[in-house]
Design a protein around this motif. Structure first.
Motif, mmCIF file in Angstrom:
data_model
loop_
_atom_site.group_PDB
_atom_site.id
_atom_site.type_symbol
_atom_site.label_atom_id
_atom_site.label_comp_id
_atom_site.label_asym_id
_atom_site.label_seq_id
_atom_site.Cartn_x
_atom_site.Cartn_y
_atom_site.Cartn_z
ATOM 1 N N UNK A 75 21.542 23.824 50.279
ATOM 2 C CA UNK A 75 21.038 25.155 49.935
ATOM 3 C C UNK A 75 20.038 25.650 50.978
ATOM 4 N N UNK A 76 19.166 24.753 51.452
ATOM 5 C CA UNK A 76 18.188 25.146 52.468
ATOM 6 C C UNK A 76 18.886 25.529 53.769
ATOM 7 N N UNK A 77 19.858 24.731 54.185
ATOM 8 C CA UNK A 77 20.596 25.028 55.413
ATOM 9 C C UNK A 77 21.351 26.352 55.301
ATOM 10 N N UNK A 78 21.916 26.594 54.113
ATOM 11 C CA UNK A 78 22.662 27.844 53.900
ATOM 12 C C UNK A 78 21.734 29.052 53.978
ATOM 13 N N UNK A 79 20.546 28.927 53.385
ATOM 14 C CA UNK A 79 19.590 30.038 53.455
ATOM 15 C C UNK A 79 19.149 30.296 54.895
ATOM 16 N N UNK A 80 18.893 29.235 55.623
ATOM 17 C CA UNK A 80 18.438 29.395 57.011
ATOM 18 C C UNK A 80 19.477 30.099 57.873
ATOM 19 N N UNK A 81 20.772 29.834 57.579
ATOM 20 C CA UNK A 81 21.841 30.410 58.401
ATOM 21 C C UNK A 81 22.467 31.654 57.778
#
Length: 611
Positions: A552-558
């Motif tokens: 979820x964190x990686x998805x938000x960052x990208x």
């Protein structure tokens, strides 16, 4: 045997083996041959052109009808390390020109483009100067003028074969009955192409149809088994979409509306939320869905009757693309049928088109009213004979994963009830709808019954032995069986047909499906709710949740959907196997070289930190 195609599948996509006919299709197209591919949603169609694009010199030009589909697939390919891009109206001129330069320089593996842009003289000229690997025509059923998603521009795609005869073409669709398949081949000049037809069956989807009583309450009951899960609810009108979304939100469900009449910004925001947030339910008209690549949609619910069995199949196919259990649930009533028939007759279509639409609607009604295995009836419409031994626990002798197999319906001799209904329709003048005729049969003393003198008819009160719900079922089935017809050009009044006489004279019996005694509640409780952590041991749950938080964190960052990074199935396998090195992590399904390089360290760190 390790082939270049299998090596690329493992190295880029992280999959150990092909599914179904994927290997044969990839080898065929990669060798420079044309293909027509019919494969169900979730069957892996995209890989059938993406992998040959990586194996051949030049760029694959992918004709795609929707912006959302292009963006999602391009982002997923970039996550894998593929050189992919799209050209559409969302790009500014500078960005579009940069992508065109990449194409000309041979720096792209795949370029997604809408048919409208592809057919412009400027773009065709650009393709004349570019190295081309293949043309992929996605959603190829859009070429059929008799289909449910006709796009006029698809008819002009024959220019690809005429202008670049040496470049292989692959046309793909998940929704095409035999006549549409023939039309695709003819319209796209693919008569000589090898045809790959996979089974249209989606065994992970459970099909359920219930009689409409109170659609909002019925839907709410159904959704109790799907708390916190992503799903799609289809309604026929924009007004109903807004009302249903507001109703669900008022009952604590994270629901958003989507229809063509909304502000474009709000509509795009709602689609983005559905794709990128967890557990959002979108309530939509059929304007929503084609090209939606979200794998974890756990249900598709229809609260109104769709327009055709092809549309129904495509819409329900948006559930369970990840292969996990999913539900296709529909409630419908006679009012739906009356409304759709009126819409057909009041449209500006020609007579031939209207007759076709009536036949398609009849096929869908036949599916709804059938007492056979739903899967058998559904697949028969696509020219497929479904034969399967019923799984353990099923009593219907069919698929074991539809309402008719799990709880076989009862038939009853409804000859007398049919005679009463037909006689009452006739004696009241063959110009009233079912609700009024039912009032007469049940002996109502309403103002409307008295106004027309229908309280003095011989049929007044002769049907008091059945309640209104049972009579609605009788009338709906009499229309479905062709014993009554709807005056679609007028106000939806019921009238007799040529087949009615034999029933009224006692020369023909009538067997109807017995109305379920609120059985939809029991079916709902029996439905499998599927959690993302299904099949994991309790000791592995903390790691699985940690991996989901990382994703979820990686998805938000990208600013991408979470499933583009890793599917739940990949996270479950990591949590269960707990890889301790990059080599071990590379053996997990869905982790190719690109994702290993990009996320391997972070994933291994999460595994190590879980103890």
């Amino acid at each position: 045997m390790q082939t270049p195609a299998l090596d690329a599948l493992q190295r880029v996509f992280g999959h150990a083996a092909f599914r179904g006919e994927q290997a044969a299709i990839v080898e065929h197209v990669a060798a420079g041959n044309d293909a027509l591919v019919l494969m169900p949603t979730g069957g892996g169609k995209s890989l059938c052109y993406q992998l040959p694009a990586l194996l051949r010199e030049g760029a694959a030009i992918v004709v795609s009808p929707l912006i959302a589909l292009m963006q999602d697939q391009v982002e997923a390919l970039r996550q894998l390390g593929a050189r992919a891009a799209f050209l559409n109206s969302t790009l500014d001129a500078e960005t579009a020109q940069a992508i065109e330069r990449q194409l000309l320089a041979g720096e792209l593996d795949l370029l997604y483009v809408a048919p409208e842009r592809l057919l412009t003289p400027r773009f065709l000229s650009l393709l004349d100067r570019a190295p081309l690997a293949l043309f992929a025509i996605d959603e190829a059923h859009c070429v059929s003028q008799w289909g449910h998603d006709f796009r006029r521009e698809y008819r002009e795609l024959t220019i690809l074969h005429e202008r670049w005869p040496q470049v292989p073409r692959i046309a793909l669709t998940a929704t095409a009955d035999p006549p549409t398949q023939r039309e695709i081949a003819e319209r796209l000049q693919l008569e000589e192409a090898r045809r790959f037809v996979s089974s249209f069956d989606r065994p992970n989807i459970r099909y359920t149809v219930v009689e409409k009583d109170n659609a909002k309450r019925q839907l709410l009951d159904f959704l109790q088994a799907h708390g916190g899960e992503a799903g799609i609810v289809y309604c026929l009108s924009r007004r109903k979409v807004e009302e249903m979304a507001e109703f669900l939100a008022g009952h604590g469900i994270d629901a958003v509306p989507y229809h063509a009449g909304m502000d474009a910004g709000r509509r795009a925001d709602n689609q983005r939320r559905f794709l990128r947030a967890e557990g959002v339910v979108v309530v939509a008209t059929i304007a929503f869905g084609m090209g939606i690549d979200k794998p974890d949609v756990r249900f598709v619910a229809h609260v109104d009757l769709p327009k055709s069995i092809e549309g129904y199949y495509q819409e329900t196919g948006r559930a369970g693309r990840d292969g996990e259990p999913a539900d296709a649930w529909m409630c419908y009533g006679l009012g739906d049928l009356v409304l759709l028939r009126q819409m057909i007759e009041q449209s500006e279509s020609g007579d031939e088109r209207k007759r076709l639409e009536h036949r398609k609607l009849d096929a869908l009604v036949g599916y709804c009213e059938s007492m056979r295995c739903r899967r058998q009836v559904l697949l028969a419409n696509f020219g497929e004979d479904y034969v399967a031994a019923a799984p353990e626990g099923a009593t219907g002798g069919g698929c074991g994963n539809c309402d008719n197999c799990l709880q076989p319906p009862e038939a009853w001799d409804a000859t007398e009830a049919a005679q009463k209904a037909l006689s009452c329709v006739y004696r009241s003048g063959q110009r009233f709808g079912a609700a009024h005729v039912i009032d007469i049969l049940r002996g109502s003393d309403s103002e409307k019954v008295r106004q027309f003198g229908h309280d003095r008819l011989s049929t007044h009160g002769i049907g008091a032995d059945l309640d209104a719900r049972a009579w609605r079922s009788v009338f709906r089935q009499l229309v479905a069986h062709g014993l009554l017809e709807v005056d679609a050009e007028g106000y939806g009044g019921l009238r007799l047909t040529s087949d009615s006489r034999a029933v009224l004279k006692g020369e023909q019996g009538v067997l109807l499906r017995r109305i379920a005694a609120r059985r939809e509640r029991e079916r709902t409780r029996a439905t499998r709710g599927v959690t993302p952590a299904a099949d994991l041991a309790p000791a592995d749950l903390p790691l699985f949740e940690a991996l989901r938080e990382l994703r979820a964190r990686l998805a938000r960052e990208q600013n991408v959907p979470a499933y583009v990074i890793f599917h739940d199935s990949t996270l479950r396998e990591i949590a269960a196997r707990r890889p301790g090195s990059e080599d071990e992590l590379a053996g997990i399904g869905g982790i190719g070289a690109g994702k290993l390089a990009r996320y391997g360290g972070l994933v291994l760190e999460a595994v190590a930190g879980s103890g």
